[in-house]
Every structure is written in structure tokens, then in C-alpha cells.
Design an enzyme around this catalytic site. Structure first.
Site: not given
Ligand code: ADP
Ligand code: NA
Length: 332
Positions: A116, A199, A202
Site C-alpha cells: 500500500k 478479486k 471496492k
Molecule cells: P475490499 O477487497 O472490497 O477492500 P475488504 O478488504 O474490506 O474488501 O474485505 C472485507 C471482507 O470481505 C474480508 O473478510 C474479505 O476477506 C472479504 N472479501 C472482500 N472481497 C472479497 C472477494 N472478492 N471474495 C471473497 N471475499 C471477499
Molecule cells: Na481490501
């Protein structure tokens, strides 16, 4: 409260106006299931969110929306403790103590920080982002947490948490449970609909690839029907050769509980259009009640804040007991 059950801690950042299908299938569905056997603590981690600059008005709203989506997805206040991280000051207080026990080099080895900060540049990178894993350790250790559902990206942070717990215990006497990773039996990993090797996130490059829980159903259906696939015609599960189709099958399987093999049989000889159309219905049907319930909760902010205050009081009771013991042992 499930006082005799193993404690599970998990949280998500309130850093967007809607959770997405990856958050739902990869985390929330599991959170809801865990309520049967565990004593879960579910947190909206707003202190973590401000390691990246947030708009205050949007942040305030996103905290409530995130909590509302947890509730709408099935987090049950009788069986879980749901609260907002900044409402329980013990998190930052314990983080300070743990920070004094974390080696600079040790923190500097966290690969998520390296990634990051490399993207942001040294001047945009905050000390808060650097110490983020220490705050995460405090989040977990304050509740005597036994198990933490973690994805790959958080595994190194959980290792640090375990090291800090063990270090504190050996230096000051047994205080913290040393938490373990909880790997869900079937943990869905959902990919971006427009870029199915990335993946779903957001921070996805395109809105079209991101299915938001709070999207209008017509938009959800359109996004699924426009998903990127491949130039073959066969509906077959093969994540490396056919990431788009495999992602659609994974989503289908995760929502309906149907096996991939059964789906392949069901769609043998049929077109991609059929799969997308039927999956769009499946997803819309699954998300519609969550969206409706979230919007309903958001219409009564006083009631939502009342629920969050009850959650914060419950969490603070538990957290302050542990913090007091920590302060005691440290010599305060
Ligand atoms: P993002 O990747 O959108 O920033 P976060 O990192 O805030 O999401 O993840 C919040 C939760 O959602 C975590 O438990 C993460 O493992 C799960 N998560 C996020 N994106 C995915 C995905 N594409 N598939 C499965 N689980 C996910
Ligand atoms: Na994330």
C-alpha cells in the site's frame, strides 16, 4: 450472549457506500453461520478506515450503512455483539501498549503495508497505516478471541497478533488467549465481473464489475448479464482457462448451495446467455431482502444508533475488563 462458546472476532471497514457480493459471500454469509456455534464480535472498523483519508460526512453515513448491512444479512444482536470500533476507546488504548512491544523492523515486514505504501508514496503514507496491524491486534486480543476468520491478505497480521499475545504473556504473565485462524469450510472468493482474474473489490477498476448489495436490482441484473466470459461456448468450471464462467458458477454455487458439478450438468449444451440470465435472477433474489432491510434500517437513524450504543456498551464491558488487567500488569 454465548459466554461458554469460543469467541470469534471479525470486522470490515466502512469505506464505501455499499458492501459488495465478495464481502457478502466471502465474509457475511460465514459470519451469520458462525452465530450457531460461537460467541461472535462483529465490528465496523472505522478507526482502520481513516488510515486512508475519508470524507467525514460520507464516513459517518458509511459506518451506519455498513452496520445496517451486517444486520440485514442476518447478524443477530441476541447472539452477536455488533459495534463501531471508535465507540470503544479500549481499542486505541490497548493498541498503544502493544505498539510499545512491537519491533519497528517487525512492523516494517508487513507486506500489506509495503504494497500500500509503495502505491501511495512516502509522503501520502501515514504512520497510522504503518501501525494498522497493531490496532488490529488490539481489536482481536481485547475480547479473549479464540478464532479469527481471515483471508490470505490478513494472515501475516494475525501472525503478528499471535506473536504480540505470546510476548505480552511471557513478559507480564498470562493475560491473552493466543488466537487462531478460522478457515471457513467453503470460503467463496469472488472475482470482478469485468476482469475475472482480479478479486472483486471496492477499489475495482470498473463499477460494472462490482455487484453492490445496495444496487438497484435492475443494475445488478445488468452487471451480471454483461459479465466478461470467453469466446468458447461450453459452460465448464476451469478457473485458469475460463475465469469468467468459473466465477459465475462459483457465485451461483455459493448462493444456492448447488455443487459446481451439478451446475455443469444442468447447463451442459446450453448457452452463456442462459447461465447469466438465471444467475441474475438468483443474485437479485438473494440480495433484494438484504437491500430492502438495509434501506429500512437507514430510514430510522435513531433506532440504528440505539442498537449500536447497546452493542458498544456490551463490547466496552468486555474490553475494559481486559484493558484493566493489561494496565495492572504493565504497572499503571
Ligand atoms: P475490499 O477487497 O472490497 O477492500 P475488504 O478488504 O474490506 O474488501 O474485505 C472485507 C471482507 O470481505 C474480508 O473478510 C474479505 O476477506 C472479504 N472479501 C472482500 N472481497 C472479497 C472477494 N472478492 N471474495 C471473497 N471475499 C471477499
Ligand atoms: Na481490501
Amino acid at each position: 450472549m454465548n459466554a461458554s462458546r469460543p469467541v470469534v472476532f471479525s470486522g470490515m471497514q466502512p469505506s464505501s457506500d455499499s458492501l459488495h457480493l465478495g464481502n457478502y459471500l466471502g465474509a457475511l454469509v460465514n459470519w451469520v453461520a458462525l452465530q450457531d456455534d460461537y460467541d461472535p464480535i462483529y465490528c465496523v472498523v472505522d478507526l482502520h478506515a481513516i488510515t486512508v483519508q475519508q470524507d467525514p460526512v460520507a464516513l459517518h453515513d458509511n459506518v451506519r450503512r455498513t452496520a445496517a448491512q451486517y444486520l440485514a444479512a442476518g447478524v443477530d444482536l441476541e447472539r452477536s455483539t455488533l459495534f463501531v470500533q471508535s465507540h470503544v476507546p479500549a481499542h486505541t488504548e490497548l493498541a498503544w501498549v502493544l505498539g510499545t512491544m512491537t519491533g519497528f523492523g517487525e512492523a516494517n515486514r508487513m507486506t500489506q503495508f509495503k504494497d500500500k505504501s509503495a502505491k501511495q508514496g512516502a509522503d501520502a503514507t501515514t504512520v497510522g497505516l504503518f501501525t494498522y496491524p497493531v490496532l488490529m491486534a488490539a481489536d482481536i486480543l481485547l475480547y479473549g478471541t479464540h478464532l479469527v476468520p481471515v483471508g490470505d491478505d490478513q494472515r501475516q497480521h494475525l501472525e503478528l497478533t499471535r506473536d504480540l499475545a505470546a510476548r505480552f504473556n511471557s513478559r507480564y504473565g498470562d493475560t491473552f488467549a493466543v488466537p487462531e485462524a478460522l478457515i471457513p469450510k467453503e470460503s467463496a472468493r469472488i472475482y470482478d465481473l469485468q476482469e475475472p482474474t482480479a478479486k472483486m473489490s471496492k477499489s475495482s477498476a470498473s463499477e460494472a464489475g462490482l455487484v453492490k448489495l445496495l444496487d438497484d436490482p435492475a443494475i445488478t441484473a445488468k452487471k451480471i448479464k454483461s459479465a466478461v466470459t470467453d469466446t468458447e461456448r461450453e459452460i465448464r468450471y476451469d478457473p485458469s482457462a475460463k475465469p469468467g464462467i468459473s466465477n459465475l458458477l462459483d457465485i451461483y454455487a455459493a448462493i444456492t448451495g448447488t455443487s459446481i458439478t451439478a451446475l455443469e450438468a444442468e447447463y451442459a449444451g446450453r448457452g452463456y446467455g442462459d447461465l447469466k440470465k438465471e444467475l441474475a435472477e438468483v443474485v437479485v433474489d438473494a440480495l433484494a431482502p438484504i437491500r430492502a432491510r438495509t434501506l429500512e434500517l437507514m430510514e430510522d437513524p435513531a433506532e440504528l444508533d440505539r442498537l449500536l450504543t447497546i452493542g458498544a456498551d456490551k463490547a466496552a464491558d468486555r474490553a475494559e475488563r481486559v484493558l484493566r488487567e493489561v494496565y495492572d500488569r504493565v504497572g499503571f
